[in-house]
Motif scaffolding. Structure first.
Motif, PDB file in Angstrom:
ATOM      1  N   VAL A 155       0.827  -1.208   0.000  1.00 24.71           N
ATOM      2  CA  VAL A 155       0.000   0.000   0.000  1.00 24.71           C
ATOM      3  C   VAL A 155       0.866   1.265   0.000  1.00 24.71           C
ATOM      4  O   VAL A 155       0.771   2.103  -0.905  1.00 24.71           O
ATOM      5  N   LEU A 156       1.702   1.411   1.025  1.00 18.02           N
ATOM      6  CA  LEU A 156       2.449   2.657   1.180  1.00 18.02           C
ATOM      7  C   LEU A 156       3.453   2.884   0.045  1.00 18.02           C
ATOM      8  O   LEU A 156       3.508   3.971  -0.548  1.00 18.02           O
TER       9      LEU A 156
ATOM     10  N   ILE B 253       3.391   5.961  -2.681  1.00 19.23           N
ATOM     11  CA  ILE B 253       4.453   6.969  -2.804  1.00 19.23           C
ATOM     12  C   ILE B 253       4.973   7.036  -4.242  1.00 19.23           C
ATOM     13  O   ILE B 253       5.130   8.119  -4.815  1.00 19.23           O
ATOM     14  N   VAL B 254       5.246   5.855  -4.834  1.00 19.61           N
ATOM     15  CA  VAL B 254       5.741   5.819  -6.210  1.00 19.61           C
ATOM     16  C   VAL B 254       4.699   6.371  -7.179  1.00 19.61           C
ATOM     17  O   VAL B 254       5.006   7.149  -8.079  1.00 19.61           O
ATOM     18  N   GLY B 255       3.442   5.982  -6.978  1.00 19.55           N
ATOM     19  CA  GLY B 255       2.378   6.464  -7.854  1.00 19.55           C
ATOM     20  C   GLY B 255       2.168   7.961  -7.741  1.00 19.55           C
ATOM     21  O   GLY B 255       1.959   8.650  -8.750  1.00 19.55           O
TER      22      GLY B 255
ATOM     23  N   TRP C 127       5.028   9.612  -9.597  1.00 20.74           N
ATOM     24  CA  TRP C 127       4.873   9.489 -11.044  1.00 20.74           C
ATOM     25  C   TRP C 127       3.741  10.366 -11.555  1.00 20.74           C
ATOM     26  O   TRP C 127       3.885  11.067 -12.566  1.00 20.74           O
ATOM     27  N   TYR C 128       2.622  10.351 -10.854  1.00 14.44           N
ATOM     28  CA  TYR C 128       1.490  11.174 -11.270  1.00 14.44           C
ATOM     29  C   TYR C 128       1.855  12.655 -11.197  1.00 14.44           C
ATOM     30  O   TYR C 128       1.455  13.451 -12.044  1.00 14.44           O
ATOM     31  N   GLY C 129       2.657  13.015 -10.178  1.00 11.90           N
ATOM     32  CA  GLY C 129       3.069  14.410 -10.040  1.00 11.90           C
ATOM     33  C   GLY C 129       3.922  14.862 -11.207  1.00 11.90           C
ATOM     34  O   GLY C 129       3.795  15.994 -11.687  1.00 11.90           O
ATOM     35  N   THR C 130       4.806  13.974 -11.701  1.00  8.98           N
ATOM     36  CA  THR C 130       5.638  14.345 -12.842  1.00  8.98           C
ATOM     37  C   THR C 130       4.823  14.424 -14.126  1.00  8.98           C
ATOM     38  O   THR C 130       5.158  15.197 -15.029  1.00  8.98           O
TER      39      THR C 130
END
Length: 698
Positions: free
Chosen positions: A214-215, A219-221, A224-227
């Motif tokens: 979950v965590l 964090i990775v998602g 990635w979504y932020g970029t």
């Protein structure tokens, strides 16, 4: 030798493990936060001015708010926590080192030197036996000693003595580090006992599942979504899509402000009730008759917007560029917060306009940037950029019946006495205010074009589809300067870079990024340091901005862009000397593009626009002459014929006249076959300017 693995919270290796992990995260973050920023806004100087606009405290508050966002409080907190954890781990390592059993050392136990021989050790042991033998010593109640403690002490002394004197015991000590031979040891791996206790397995699996399933994906998602949320202009992709839908071929001025108001970034600063709070009061202030820069169409556009967030965003932007006092500290703060957001969105609008290639929206995008940086409507007087200038002062300076606005340069060309008469008086400027305005005007970076021409490196003519350079020679001449030196004609020439400098030949950077000069008869190469103009004087903008100059070619007849803009932020020569006075150095600006595929004359309009100030733009016609490739070949052949061979009579005559032997000509292929090596020298002809003429367009 047996080993015993225990799960305790005092393990020796746990602090080292955590220290390493926290260091891998904390140290790079620390470097990222502390390294000197290379942003243009952090490396430039400032225009000297003590002017404070109305609501200067609100502007400064918004600047601090933006800085807090840019510093990313989360990263700072992470660094602080990281160093706290590292300090705690270092403490645990020190404590563990003090409590860890030392290696067995018989010399230390006996208290003798390592250089002592066997006889000295025996004598010392006998003396200790007289003192510590159980039959000789009695427990000391004051020291809480017992018979067992005394016996253990004597046994340790005896073991240590035998480890140094008895052959078998000594071998055990030398081989295993202990007189008794192999010893068991315990390794504490610092796992809490509850992890390995029976019945806790399902909880441990649940925790690991939450962390890894979950965590970590969250964090990775999120990263990635932020970029992926942002374009290369650092604008939300959703905002770019909204602006794209608002784009029209004839969009300009206030229409561009309307398009910028569709940005999703405004939803972040006008969350929840903020979108409706004070909206009616804001619209009433903005749509008042005093705001004459708004047309009837603009007013109707604002009223017809359905979204409260967008209506408020657009009204705030118009209030900002119109310098409308909203009579409410909250609304005024939102006004100054909205302007930097809109300035960032102009990057997206500019990119979209360049993709379509229509001239009017492209120029309008740069004009919108000027308006937002200076808080001045697009068609208003450029004099409003000067401190303390208001509409009343502008009318007094320009005259009631003036058809065209004065630029700052025009104002500063007026005689000093006339400037004072027009600017100072009741309802106008005071002496101090006038001095502040003149001081800023004399520091504005006005870039005036001295010459512009086309060329192809290493060629005398421009042929179809060749790689052409537009070379612009310009000087920074602040308004009001006197005794401006004439341009040195040599500075208006453009010498090709060294032939072996591939980067310069390909237009990737200046030739070797250095210049040469003669010192004591020797040629010395000095690296060219890029020079940056001062930050834009923008007292109403809640962020720093470094000026940018955009140069592009346009087809005026079709209203289209012909060559995309090249942006210049730094220059090769100093703009000011050590005393802060203008140097009037000729700056060289180059842009490279492919020539048209047909022979003929092509007339372009060159636009040079500064995105930070109104009235500093340059516009001029320039003609590109494309020659037939046969002409280029004929010129090359003529150059070859013009150079006499050293073996000829003409070559000998030239040597007598010049005192230098002529260069050897390149031999033909048929001749070179008879010789082992041909001694040829390429003829590096000087670069000649193309036969283009430039003229200012009023």
């Amino acid at each position: 030798m047996s080993s015993d693995y225990t799960y305790d919270e005092q393990g020796q290796f746990f602090p080292f493990f955590i220290l390493t992990l926290s260091g891998l995260v904390t140290l790079p973050l620390t470097y990222n936060l502390l390294r000197p920023s290379k942003e243009l806004e952090n490396t430039a100087s400032r225009i000297k001015s003590d002017f404070k606009p109305e609501h200067a405290d609100l502007v400064e508050a918004q600047k601090r708010k933006r800085l807090r966002k840019e510093r990313r409080i989360k990263r700072i907190a992470t660094v602080v926590v990281g160093y706290a954890v590292m300090a705690w781990m270092v403490y645990l390592i020190l404590v563990t080192a003090r409590t860890t059993a030392k290696l067995y050392d018989p010399y230390d136990i006996l208290g003798v030197s390592r250089s002592a021989d066997e006889r000295a050790i025996s004598r010392h042991y006998k003396r200790l036996s007289l003192v510590y033998h159980p039959d000789k010593i009695r427990p000391d109640p004051a020291k809480n000693e017992t018979i067992e403690m005394l016996n253990e002490r004597f046994v340790e002394l005896t073991k240590a003595y035998k480890a140094l004197t008895d052959e078998e015991i000594r071998n055990n000590y030398l081989q295993y580090g202990h007189p008794d031979g192999k010893q068991s040891f315990s390794i504490g791996i610092a796992l809490p006992k509850l992890i390995v206790m029976d019945g806790n397995g399902k909880y441990v699996l649940l925790v690991y599942g939450a962390l890894l399933g979950v965590l970590l994906p969250y964090i990775v998602g999120k990263w990635w979504y932020g970029t992926q949320r942002y374009t290369k202009e650092r604008v939300l992709v959703a905002s770019a899509g909204n602006i794209f839908r608002e784009y029209k071929d004839d969009l300009s001025d206030n229409g561009i402000m309307n398009a910028l108001s569709s940005g999703e970034e405004f939803k972040e600063i006008l969350k929840g009730a903020k979108a409706e709070s004070g909206l009616a009061k804001l619209e009433k202030k903005v749509l008042a008759e005093e705001t004459s820069f708004l047309s009837a169409k603009d007013r109707e556009t604002l009223k017809n917007l359905d979204s409260d967030t967008r209506r408020k965003a657009l009204a705030l932007l118009w209030a900002y560029i119109g310098r409308v006092d909203l009579g409410d500290s909250t609304l005024n703060a939102e006004k100054y917060e909205a302007a930097p957001v809109a300035l960032s969105l102009t990057e997206a609008f500019t990119a979209i306009s360049l993709a379509f290639g229509n001239l009017r929206p492209i120029i309008g995008a740069y004009k919108a940037s000027q308006s937002l940086i200076q808080a001045v409507p697009a068609n208003a007087s450029p004099l409003l950029q000067l401190p303390n200038f208001t509409d009343a002062v502008v009318k007094s300076v320009e005259g009631e019946d003036a058809k065209n606005h004065f630029t700052v340069q025009t104002f500063m060309k007026l005689p000093e006495s006339e400037r004072r008469i027009r600017s100072i008086g009741a309802g106008l400027l005071s002496e101090k205010q006038y001095a502040e305005a003149i001081s800023v005007a004399q520091q504005l970076p006005v870039l005036e074009v001295s010459k512009a021409f086309f060329k192809v490196m290493g060629e005398k003519v421009i042929t179809p589809s060749s790689l052409v350079q537009l070379v612009v020679k310009a000087r920074f001449i602040p308004p009001g300067c006197t005794s401006i030196p004439a341009v040195n004609e040599l500075d208006l020439e453009d010498i090709d870079p060294d032939d072996d400098d591939l980067d310069a030949l390909m237009g990737r950077k200046p030739a070797k990024n250095r210049t040469t000069k003669i010192v004591d008869g020797k040629t010395v190469e000095a690296k060219i340091e890029k020079v940056q103009p001062p930050l834009a004087h923008a007292p109403y903008l809640a962020r720093d901005h470094s000026p940018r100059w955009h140069i592009f070619l346009a087809d005026a007849k079709q209203g289209k862009m012909a060559v995309p803009p090249f942006t210049f932020t730094t220059f090769d020569k100093p703009i000011l000397d050590e005393a802060g006075k203008p140097t009037f150095n000729v700056q060289t600006l180059k842009m490279q593009f492919q020539a048209p595929p047909q022979v003929g004359d092509y007339t372009f309009v060159m636009h040079m626009i500064c995105d930070s100030y109104l009235g500093l733009d340059n516009k001029m016609e320039i003609t590109l002459h494309i020659d037939d490739p046969a002409k280029a070949a004929a010129l090359e052949e003529e150059d070859d014929i013009s150079e006499p061979d050293e073996d000829s009579i003409a070559g000998q005559m030239q040597a007598l006249k010049t005192g230098q032997a002529p260069k050897k000509k390149a031999r033909k292929a048929s001749d070179s076959s008879s010789e082992e090596e041909s001694d040829t020298d390429g003829d590096a002809g000087d670069t000649s300017d193309t036969n283009t003429e430039t003229e200012d367009e009023d």
